[in-house]
Design a protein around this motif. Structure first.
Motif, PDB file in Angstrom:
ATOM      1  N   SER A 129      -2.675  -1.445  -3.230  1.00  0.00           N
ATOM      2  CA  SER A 129      -3.621  -0.328  -3.120  1.00  0.00           C
ATOM      3  C   SER A 129      -2.887   1.007  -3.063  1.00  0.00           C
ATOM      4  CB  SER A 129      -4.498  -0.484  -1.874  1.00  0.00           C
ATOM      5  OG  SER A 129      -3.717  -0.404  -0.686  1.00  0.00           O
ATOM      6  N   SER A 144      -7.970   1.830  -5.666  1.00  0.00           N
ATOM      7  CA  SER A 144      -7.274   3.116  -5.707  1.00  0.00           C
ATOM      8  C   SER A 144      -8.258   4.222  -5.369  1.00  0.00           C
ATOM      9  CB  SER A 144      -6.657   3.373  -7.092  1.00  0.00           C
ATOM     10  OG  SER A 144      -7.658   3.573  -8.078  1.00  0.00           O
ATOM     11  N   THR A 184      -7.397  -4.639  -6.740  1.00  0.00           N
ATOM     12  CA  THR A 184      -6.560  -3.474  -6.431  1.00  0.00           C
ATOM     13  C   THR A 184      -7.409  -2.211  -6.310  1.00  0.00           C
ATOM     14  OG1 THR A 184      -6.163  -3.293  -8.816  1.00  0.00           O
ATOM     15  CG2 THR A 184      -4.465  -4.381  -7.499  1.00  0.00           C
ATOM     16  N   ALA A 233       0.837  -1.200   0.000  1.00  0.00           N
ATOM     17  CA  ALA A 233       0.000   0.000   0.000  1.00  0.00           C
ATOM     18  C   ALA A 233       0.872   1.251   0.000  1.00  0.00           C
ATOM     19  CB  ALA A 233      -0.925   0.005   1.215  1.00  0.00           C
TER      20      ALA A 233
END
Length: 435
Positions: free
Chosen positions: A282, A312, A310, A255
């Motif tokens: 992420s 965002s 994933t 992340a």
């Protein structure tokens, strides 16, 4: 139309600078290759922005700096940024062309954390640096990235070993106050498997008689399961043209969190990108910008999804005063095969003057069916009904407008990881708004 790039240094001079700094042969060769590319490549083409009309030539020349042994010897213009006792343990300060102060807490050193200027790291940890330098932001992308790869100086190298959790933020300060000195720091961060770290930096300018170009790059590599929080505030004066690229490559379940305060007084361009390479990786990016005077701003935030599952998130808030203009871009790219990706973005621009101009451009590029994506964008002025409501409660118009503006910026300001930095950003917002 092709714009020729005027090189600020020739091959022989660049070799001499590299020799003076005792750089390894591979780095010298890399610099020379980049310089050759810089003479061939064009400036990047930005949405509704002509970089060739900006000052992009005032690089100055490399100037050696003297190391200091105490924070008390730092220039007064940055003294206020290191008063927080939590930050003094791990701090790097660059003054013009070189790093003048470096300190890593003994506790982190024992855990194997590396935190030093990039010049030194290229010598002492050459194999590690060589494996990652210019791999996220390649030197041949455009004339700006090529010149940076040729000229970068000082900078930061941060490596966090596997399974190490750094609880206190590490800080860096970058100060330019001499128009004749090249100022192009490069930040290289590697967070190894299952590690975590918060890194905070400030970009500041002192009294400058001429013009300066800041050409900076940030590369962050987030290994499997690692977490990186990167907070940065740019507060250059109007003599500085700020050209900044930031890019993170995130592997499985890693992340990256970006917190960006764009508080410059001069023309500025930045491109903050996250490449979600691994499954479960992420990114969360929050950007705040305030424009004033005749500033021209162009800010882009990107998320590129390659891995499955994933998420965002990108949020940008910009406030524009006087005759300032801003282009705010959000780009979510979901590649084929990135199933279950979730890309969300919001761009909002608040204009405080009829002469201010703002563009919010949300862009979704999707090559996969099984995904979720969304965007929101708005450009407008302070809502008169909100002002009227607050004034009906006994608040003056000036204070009412200020409260609305601060509320508009709050989603980003509240996320700053350090109280001192939040206070600093709040003060910068007030200064930029003329309050």
């Amino acid at each position: 139309m092709t714009t020729q790039t005027i090189l600020p240094v020739n091959t022989e001079s660049l070799k001499e600078i590299s020799l003076q700094n005792n750089e390894p042969a591979w780095l010298t060769e890399l610099r020379l290759e980049a310089l050759e590319l810089a003479g061939q490549l064009e400036l990047p083409r930005l949405e509704k922005t002509r970089l060739d009309r900006w000052n992009t030539q005032s690089y100055g020349a490399y100037q050696a700096t003297n190391v200091i042994d105490s924070l008390e010897n730092l220039p007064m213009s940055v003294q206020g940024l290191v008063k927080d006792e939590n930050l003094e343990g791990s701090l790097i300060v660059q003054h013009n062309s070189g790093v003048v102060y470096t300190h890593l807490s003994s506790e982190l050193a024992k855990q194997g954390v590396i935190f030093m200027d990039l010049h030194t790291a290229a010598t002492e940890h050459g194999d590690l640096v060589k494996s990652y330098l210019h791999k996220a932001i390649e030197k041949g992308e455009n004339a700006i990235t090529a010149l940076h790869a040729a000229l970068w100086n000082g900078g930061v190298f941060l490596y966090v070993p596997k399974n190490v959790e750094v609880t206190l933020p590490l800080q860096a300060i970058f100060l330019t106050d001499k128009e004749t000195a090249t100022f192009a720091p490069h930040i290289l961060i590697i967070a190894d498997t299952n590690s975590s770290v918060t890194y905070v930096d400030n970009y500041v300018s002192g009294e400058i008689e001429g013009n300066v170009v800041h050409n900076g790059s940030v590369e962050v590599f987030v290994k499997a399961g690692a977490k990186v929080r990167y907070a940065t505030v740019h507060q250059f004066g109007n003599e500085v043209t700020d050209l900044s690229y930031r890019r993170a490559v995130v592997e499985n379940d890693g992340a990256i969190e970006w917190i960006v305060g764009e508080m410059n007084d001069g023309n500025a361009m930045s491109d903050t990108s996250s490449i979600l390479k691994g499954n479960g990786s992420s990114t969360d990016a929050k950007v705040i910008a305030v424009g004033s005077g005749a500033q021209k701003l162009n800010y882009t935030t990107r998320a590129q999804h390659f891995g499955k599952n994933t998420p965002s998130q990108m949020i940008t808030r910009a406030v524009l005063r006087e005759q300032s203009t801003a282009i705010i871009n959000g780009i979510t790219k979901i590649e084929h095969g990135a199933s279950k990706a979730d890309g969300q973005q919001t761009e909002k621009v608040l204009m405080l003057s009829p002469k201010a101009r703002g563009d919010a451009n949300p862009i979704l590029l999707i090559d996969e069916d099984d995904v979720t994506a969304g965007h929101a964008a708005s450009v407008g002025q302070v809502n008169p009904e909100q002002v009227y409501y607050l004034m009906s409660r006994g608040i003056s118009r000036t204070e009412a407008e200020a409260l609305i503006i601060y509320g508009f910026l709050a989603p980003v300001v509240s996320q700053i990881p350090l109280e001192g930095l939040r206070t600093q950003l709040q003060a910068l917002v007030e200064r930029k708004l003329g309050r």
